[in-house]
Scaffold this active site. Structure first.
Site, short mmCIF file in Angstrom:
data_model
loop_
_atom_site.label_atom_id
_atom_site.label_comp_id
_atom_site.label_asym_id
_atom_site.label_seq_id
_atom_site.Cartn_x
_atom_site.Cartn_y
_atom_site.Cartn_z
N ARG A 120 0.83 -1.19 0.00
CA ARG A 120 0.00 0.00 0.00
C ARG A 120 0.87 1.25 0.00
NH1 ARG A 120 -1.57 -3.88 3.37
NH2 ARG A 120 -3.72 -4.61 3.38
N GLU B 132 -32.55 -14.82 -10.25
CA GLU B 132 -33.12 -15.23 -11.52
C GLU B 132 -34.59 -14.86 -11.67
OE1 GLU B 132 -33.34 -19.40 -11.98
OE2 GLU B 132 -33.81 -19.78 -9.89
N ASP B 133 -35.30 -14.68 -10.54
CA ASP B 133 -36.72 -14.35 -10.63
C ASP B 133 -36.98 -12.85 -10.49
OD1 ASP B 133 -36.02 -14.13 -8.03
OD2 ASP B 133 -37.64 -15.35 -7.21
N ARG C 230 -32.70 -14.74 9.20
CA ARG C 230 -32.14 -13.45 8.79
C ARG C 230 -31.90 -12.55 10.01
NH1 ARG C 230 -32.41 -12.47 3.28
NH2 ARG C 230 -32.38 -10.22 3.55
N ARG D 66 -21.89 -16.00 -4.82
CA ARG D 66 -22.33 -14.87 -5.63
C ARG D 66 -21.44 -13.64 -5.44
NH1 ARG D 66 -28.21 -13.54 -4.63
NH2 ARG D 66 -27.76 -12.19 -6.41
N ASP E 97 -26.80 -11.27 1.50
CA ASP E 97 -27.03 -9.87 1.16
C ASP E 97 -26.93 -8.97 2.39
OD1 ASP E 97 -29.26 -10.96 2.29
OD2 ASP E 97 -30.66 -10.30 0.76
#
Length: 760
Positions: A431, A556-557, A715, A539, A644
């Protein structure tokens, strides 16, 4: 004849000069040259008589029964010889780089022996290493080794002093003279000199120590760390007292100090002189000699008055209400008040000559602190008054950044130490100093991803860069595509119609093989199929197929139109460091349950944008996979629809900013897309329509069946486990939604760029 004598004399004189210049060391060995006259005994003046000038410490006070014996002259000499032998150490000479080339930068901690005493602070350090992504349980893989022996307190008068360290480390087959070892130390030396010896031979080990003296510090090899208290939090930690990008109010005091005053011994000179700059108005300098067991026996004429003035002000109140804070040396060079001043946005004024500042190899302290000289104490008030208000604000903002990035927890202090050492192993991929001293900080900028500023999402605004004007659509598929009527095929057609779409990548997370190429729709952009491992964390893996800065993550939906995609991408170009998307959810603190709550109700507040339809920078794939430890990714794979939430928590922890919601059509609130499961089902795959923006999930009371309630509970558990791991809740709430210009205004549709967004 006279001329000849003159030249002979000059030649003789020159030969003597040369002899003394180049052979002086040999001449001094002869008794004739090395003899010294015996000094005559001096008769000291009567005013130093013992009855008139009493010692500040009685002999019996210096050495009590039960105290460990002080170092003998021979032991002190051996300790200094050990320091001298390793004083020339560099990474190239005292570190085996080949161990790191085989398995990368892996860190092994020695196993704790039964009955071995370990302080609370050292336990935190070991835990931080074991929780890091660099830890390995196999010593043969390790590049760096950490002792399980507590070496933090090497003061022989301390109750935490560990004896016989030399014997313990020499018996280990991994010691190897200290090569590739890292030793942590907070307190070195003992009364009265507080020198830097540790009481054992450190060999070729790297020293990460507080109160480092620049005379013995080995640049490019040792690491200077801050002195932090036992109560310092393991992770998370309290934030700074000045909010990011906020303008602090004008403070009451210009310069303050409140602390102990030593009447004698090392460190007493500076603190005894601090009363000279006290004016009782905007400069407050308060000291007390009321500390220690026998302070009354040694107090001077100022002690009583100083003790009265000392109680008039609260220390925390002074920190809050002062622009500059004096940080003088104590018995050692470092001081706890250094970190206290940083957190309080009180600019440290350092009076500790020879102190190697914490992480000075990476941090530019000239942007956050005023480094003064102990000999020029009286010039400090006029010096700080000359600092321009704009620079004062910049100093204050930098103190908050440094505190939050590197010092607010033990985890950050330890990880910063490891990252500095790792950077030394590959200088071409290390860095830059700019990355260490600019948001979001060196810990969150991975040099393995890139060393160019334009490749990260944080520096576009400051350096005039801009992200690429194209995006990659990344679709996670878990069902068998068989006909053009299925949602994934319609989604591909809609996304490929965007003028900004560069390519489409489908992550096939199914046991069955993907359909042949003839089954996929024809599009104007390349379509790539990647076989996944049926894990939710896949993902966010940094696949090489993703070449653009922007990633459009899709389920996909998901049902999106080309106009929605175009508008969302145009918004993301203005906020490339954030998540920009459509379906949102939020978190809240449940006081009754004493834990964080999670809701998907449609409210005016949001803190999570689901990655079922969201734009973000591809760098977050690398952070997700390489920065986060494997334990968090395993948590994601074990709980349905948790990935997510983790991505939103990660981005919020990096940017300290909320996600951005953009306009979506009304039809997204209707219906649930139905789809067939992929064979036996993908591991951790949510049910049909569970995560689609076309079907925002209600609260658990409205969920249909026990499956929806179970997943909602998962969740919520995920959210609380993430908050526990980070040590705080990184998510930032927001009430912002961005709409196109003239959205729903009563004007002609010809004047609107995205008229289709208003259609039902």
């Amino acid at each position: 004849m006279q001329t000849r004598k003159k030249y002979i004399f000059l030649a003789f004189l020159a030969s003597w000069l040369l002899l003394f210049l180049f052979g002086g060391d040999q001449l001094r060995r002869f008794p004739f040259f090395s003899a010294r006259k015996a000094e005559a005994p001096r008769s000291w003046p009567r005013w130093t008589d013992r009855s008139l000038l009493k010692s500040f410490a009685d002999p019996e006070e210096l050495q009590r029964d039960g105290d460990p014996p002080l170092l003998s002259p021979r032991e002190r000499r051996a300790a200094w010889l050990s320091i001298y032998r390793s004083s020339r150490c560099r990474m190239e000479t005292c570190f085996d780089l080949s161990r790191c080339e085989r398995n990368g930068f892996k860190v092994f901690t020695y196993p704790l022996e039964r009955g071995q005493p370990v302080s609370e602070t050292y336990s935190k350090i070991l835990s931080s290493i074991e929780r890091s992504r660099y830890h390995t349980a196999r010593p043969e893989e390790a590049c760096l080794f950490i002792l399980s022996i507590d070496t933090l307190d090497r003061d022989r008068l301390s109750g935490h002093y560990v004896r016989d360290v030399d014997e313990k480390i020499r018996g280990s087959p991994l010691w190897n003279g200290g090569r590739n070892h890292l030793i942590f130390n907070l307190y070195s030396g003992t009364w009265p000199s507080y020198a830097g010896e540790l009481g054992f031979d450190t060999g070729h080990a790297i020293l990460a120590r507080a109160s480092s003296d620049s005379r013995t510090f080995r640049p490019g090899f040792d690491v200077s760390i801050p002195l932090f208290p036992r109560e310092h939090p393991q992770r998370g930690g309290d934030g700074g007292w000045l909010r990011q990008d906020s303008l602090p109010p004008k403070k009451k005091f210009l310069l303050v100090f409140k602390g102990k005053r030593y009447l004698t011994g090392i460190g007493s000179g500076t603190r005894n002189a601090l009363h000279h700059i006290h004016n009782g108005k905007d400069i407050i300098s308060l000291t007390t000699c009321k500390h220690g067991k026998d302070w009354e026996k040694h107090k001077d004429t100022r002690c009583d008055k100083d003790n009265v003035d000392y109680e008039r002000f609260d220390y925390q109140e002074l920190l809050h209400n002062s622009t500059f804070c004096i940080v003088p040396r104590g018995r050692r060079l470092g001081s706890f008040r250094f970190l206290e001043a940083l957190q309080a946005a009180c600019i440290p004024v350092l009076l500790s000559d020879g102190w190697e500042l914490p992480f000075s190899e990476a941090i530019d302290w000239g942007k956050a602190a005023v480094v003064g000289s102990e000999r020029l104490l009286l010039q400090i008030p006029s010096a700080v008054r000359c600092i321009h208000p704009e620079r004062v604000l910049a100093f204050q903002q930098q103190t908050q950044f440094l505190w939050d990035a590197y010092f607010s927890s033990v985890d950050k202090i330890v990880h910063t130490t490891l990252e500095i050492i790792k950077d030394r192993l590959s200088p071409h991929r290390s860095r830059s100093r700019f990355l260490w001293n600019a948001l979001p900080g060196g810990l969150l900028v991975l040099p393995d991803f890139s060393t160019h500023l334009r490749d990260f999402p944080f520096y576009y605004l400051h350096h005039g860069y801009s992200p690429s004007k194209k995006f990659t659509a990344f679709i996670r598929a878990v069902t068998q595509a068989g006909s053009l009527s299925q949602p994934i095929l319609r989604l591909i057609q809609a996304v490929s119609g965007s003028q900004y779409c560069a390519q489409i990548v489908v992550l096939w997370s199914c046991e069955k093989p993907p359909p042949p190429s003839g089954k996929w729709p024809q599009s104007s952009v390349p379509l790539t199929i990647i076989q996944g491992r049926r894990k939710l964390s896949d993902r966010f893996f940094p696949f090489g197929a993703i070449q653009t800065d922007a990633v459009l993550s899709l389920d996909e939906d998901t049902s999106l139109s080309t106009s929605e995609v175009d508008f969302a991408f145009s918004v993301w170009l203005s906020f490339p460091e954030r998540i920009v998307g459509f379906p949102t959810q939020s978190h809240f603190w449940d006081a009754e349950q004493g834990r964080w709550g999670y809701t998907s109700k449609w409210t005016n507040e949001l803190s999570i944008v689901l990655t079922a339809a969201a734009f973000y920078h591809r760098y977050y794939h690398s952070l997700f996979t390489e920065y986060l430890p494997a334990g968090l990714r395993e948590l994601v794979d074990g709980l349905a629809a948790c990935e997510d939430i983790l991505m939103n928590v990660l981005v919020a922890a990096v940017t300290k900013l909320p996600p951005i919601k953009v306009t979506q059509r009304k039809q997204h609130k209707e219906g649930v897309a139905q789809r067939a499961e992929c064979g036996d089902g993908a591991a951790g795959t949510p049910p049909a329509g569970q995560r689609s923006p076309s079907a925002p999930r209600p609260a658990p009371a409205g969920a249909e069946g026990t499956e929806g309630s179970r997943r909602f509970s998962q969740r919520q558990d995920c959210l609380n486990q993430l908050a526990e791991w980070f040590g705080y809740m990184p998510l930032v709430p927001s009430q912002l939604r961005l709409d196109p210009v003239l959205f729903k205004d009563q004007v002609s549709v010809l004047r609107k760029k995205y008229p289709s967004l208003e259609k039902p």
